[in-house]
Design a protein around this motif. Structure first.
Motif: not given
Length: 676
Positions: A376-395
């Protein structure tokens, strides 16, 4: 016996594309001839070739529109932008197709100056490595990582080794370079970092034993050597040296003129994360003091440098508890802060990979728990201090843990790892802007690149990036070095390519007076290396230009802008120096206050001890006093009892005396004493 095979049909993609780009002069190679290019291509063909080259090597056009006074740059930008989101492979094929339409025999002419690669497949895998003699210089043969029944094939490629690794023209293939010197002991879960063309390897795990040795690989001579490090004492008052314990699962981060070793498992675990520093100037280890609430000790975490801070995520503590907490260490104040984030964080994990994009977004990929591995891929916004889990593309890559990663521009390369069953064979790359995955290279069999706990760093050769892997564990411990030259370009390379490409394109526009200006400077390391990124400012002779006067005005304007930028840079440097001095003074003051605080704490502890003793003495005296009061009461009671007994005895005697007189008077004879 070796079987020889020569490819006569030319290389496959992307090698064919880079050969075509080199032939056309779009890579700044010494063989490019601007006059020949000017007579060979029309303006329209040159612009579309430039746009396709940029699309293939950089990606879609995301740069701002250039200044209106530069028609050549404007035309180049417009041609590139019109390609939209065309994929890199399609741009490569179109580039080669257009070149073949313009010059059908380009490859044969290019082959006259550059010999075709000769592939020497060693079928028995036991042949000795033969040196290649060229221009009276001997070069050790380089191995290309490929598959043949799960083993390594040794190949002889003049394009690869003619002048060492700096001349590698084979992209997206793992190569085992000829490394000399004393190799480090095989290991995994070590730390690796690059500083000034040197790769440092520290610590790790070998056969269950933690290591604390430090080795360095010179990336110019490809020579290993061991660093005999010293240890500085804790303080002047306490001259005993600090204990640099062997560790594994830590992170090694270059910072200023130091290598920082963060966290890691040790034989005797500490309660909180330790930050150790190796000073590259003095060759000494020290343990840095930190402030704030330090995170619990751990290993298998990710540590990412973002500006002047380190972002630590996840890992596994000494009790094998998996973590998913997030902490920040400010390297200027050495203060810890725990992040109170919103959103759903990744599940607790260790041995994952993390990278920073645009100095704002922390990306976390993969890792493992005690029972499973993740992709899985998770993204943390260091400005908003918020976790999200975006949709991955490709293989999307297969689940894995123990992989290694490094960023090159907006490209995030991931190598190795495994899923408790087998090692990951593909080297994958994620475009952090589009979140699209693609496969860069693949290996087969049980090779070090399909290991867990290997390291991956990025180095630079002749202005181009190189991925360098070391070590790992795939059933046995490894200490091999492997190198890959990615076709995905970094931001720095893209700028350098843009600086070189106008030589070709502008030649087509009858360039007469090329001038160069310093665009920006980057300071590298404590020796102050300066890497210059130059941009051609060209007098094109175009109809919109008004001759040499316009060119002189442009040059004068650029010089003024350059002086203003230099002045601003000097001011910034001065301000930075002042801030550093203030910070140093604050640190000294803080140190003094800390010493005073320690002294006061010692005095307070002594006073508390003295007060405690006094309280004990008082309690004892009170107990004695109570005992004396009790004895006094008992004495008084005994005295009263004695007095009462004496009075009773006296009364009894008196009664006896009175009874005898009255008996005599009454005629009763007195009784004998014996009858009483």
């Amino acid at each position: 016996m070796a079987t020889m095979a020569r490819a006569n049909s030319g290389p496959a993609y992307p090698e064919r594309f880079y050969a075509a780009a080199s032939y056309a002069g779009f890579d700044g190679s010494p063989n490019s001839n601007t006059k020949d290019i000017a007579s060979r291509f029309s303006n329209d063909v040159a612009l579309i070739l430039y746009a396709l080259y940029q699309q293939a090597t950089v990606g879609p056009c995301n740069v701002p529109k250039p200044s209106s006074w530069s028609p050549v740059e404007h035309s180049k930008w417009k041609s590139w932008q019109q390609l939209g989101n065309m994929v890199s492979t399609e741009a490569m094929r179109l580039f080669v197709k257009i070149l073949e339409e313009e010059e059908p025999g380009w490859y044969s002419r290019a082959s006259n100056s550059v010999s075709e690669p000769v592939i020497d497949v060693q079928m028995n895998h036991n042949s000795n490595v033969e040196p290649i003699i060229e221009n009276t210089n001997s070069f050790v043969e380089t191995k290309i990582i490929s598959a043949e029944n799960g083993g390594l094939m040794e190949t002889e490629d003049k394009d690869v080794v003619s002048e060492g690794l700096g001349s590698i023209v084979v992209y997206d293939k793992w190569i085992s370079p000829p490394v000399i010197g004393q190799h480090p002991k095989a290991r995994y879960q070590h730390g690796a970092a690059v500083f000034q063309d040197k790769m440092y390897i520290y610590g790790g795990n070998h056969n269950g034993r933690f290591l604390n040795d430090l080795h360095v690989l010179d990336l110019r001579s490809w020579t290993w050597s061991k660093v005999e490090a010293k240890v500085v004492p804790k303080s002047v008052e306490s001259p005993s040296p600090v204990n640099i314990a062997p560790c594994a699962g830590h992170s090694l981060i270059p910072w200023e003129n130091k290598l920082l070793s963060i966290a890691g498992h040790t034989k005797v675990p500490s309660e909180t994360i330790q930050v150790k520093a190796f000073d590259l100037q003095t060759g000494t280890w020290s343990v840095l003091s930190t402030y704030g609430k330090a995170p619990v000790s751990r290993a298998g975490q990710s540590v990412t440098l973002v500006g002047t801070t380190l972002v630590i995520f996840g890992g596994q503590d000494a009790k094998r508890t998996l973590l998913n907490d997030l902490h920040i260490l400010n390297l200027e104040t050495m203060t810890w802060n725990e992040i109170d984030a919103v959103g759903a964080p990744p599940s607790p994990r260790a041995d994952h990979a993390a990278a920073i994009h645009a100095e704002r977004y922390l990306l976390v990929f993969g890792g493992g728990s005690h029972a499973t591995c993740f992709n899985d891929l998770h993204v943390f916004d260091l400005q908003a201090m918020e976790w999200s889990r975006p949709t991955q593309q490709g293989e999307i890559p297969t689940p894995r843990a123990g992989h290694a990663s490094v960023t090159v521009g907006e490209n995030w390369f991931i190598v190795g790892g495994g899923d408790n069953k087998s090692g990951a064979l593909e080297t994958v790359v994620l475009n952090m802007s589009t979140l699209a995955w693609s496969v860069v290279a693949s290996v087969e069999g049980r090779v070090p690149l399909a290991s867990e706990g290997l390291s991956l760093v990025v180095g630079s050769f002749n202005g181009e990036d190189m991925l360098i892997s070391f070590g790992g564990y795939n059933g046995h411990y490894n200490n091999e070095v492997n190198v890959l030259k990615p076709s995905h370009k970094s931001t720095l390379q893209s700028k350098m390519m843009e600086a070189r490409v106008p030589d070709s394109v502008s030649a087509i526009h009858n360039v007469t007076n090329p001038t160069r200006d310093l665009e920006s400077e980057f300071e590298v390391g404590h020796e102050g290396k300066i890497r210059e990124i130059v941009m051609d400012n060209i007098d094109t002779g175009h109809q919109k230009f008004e001759g040499e006067e316009t060119t002189e005005r442009i040059i004068a304007t650029l010089k003024v802008e350059k002086e203003e930028l230099e002045s601003s840079l000097n001011k910034e440097k001065l301000q930075s120096l002042q801030l550093k001095q203030e910070l140093a003074e604050a640190k000294v003051q803080n140190s003094d206050l800390h010493k005073e605080l320690q002294t006061i704490r010692s005095q307070l502890a002594a006073e508390q001890s003295r007060c405690f003793k006094l309280e004990v003495d008082v309690a004892e005296q009170r107990q004695k006093l109570q005992t004396m009061e009790t004895l006094q009461k008992e004495l008084e009671l005994l005295q009263r009892q004695k007095a009462a007994s004496q009075q009773a005895a006296l009364n009894a005697k008196q009664r006896q005396g009175s009874g005898g007189v009255w008996g005599w008077l009454a005629g009763s004879p007195p009784q004998n004493a014996d009858n009483i």
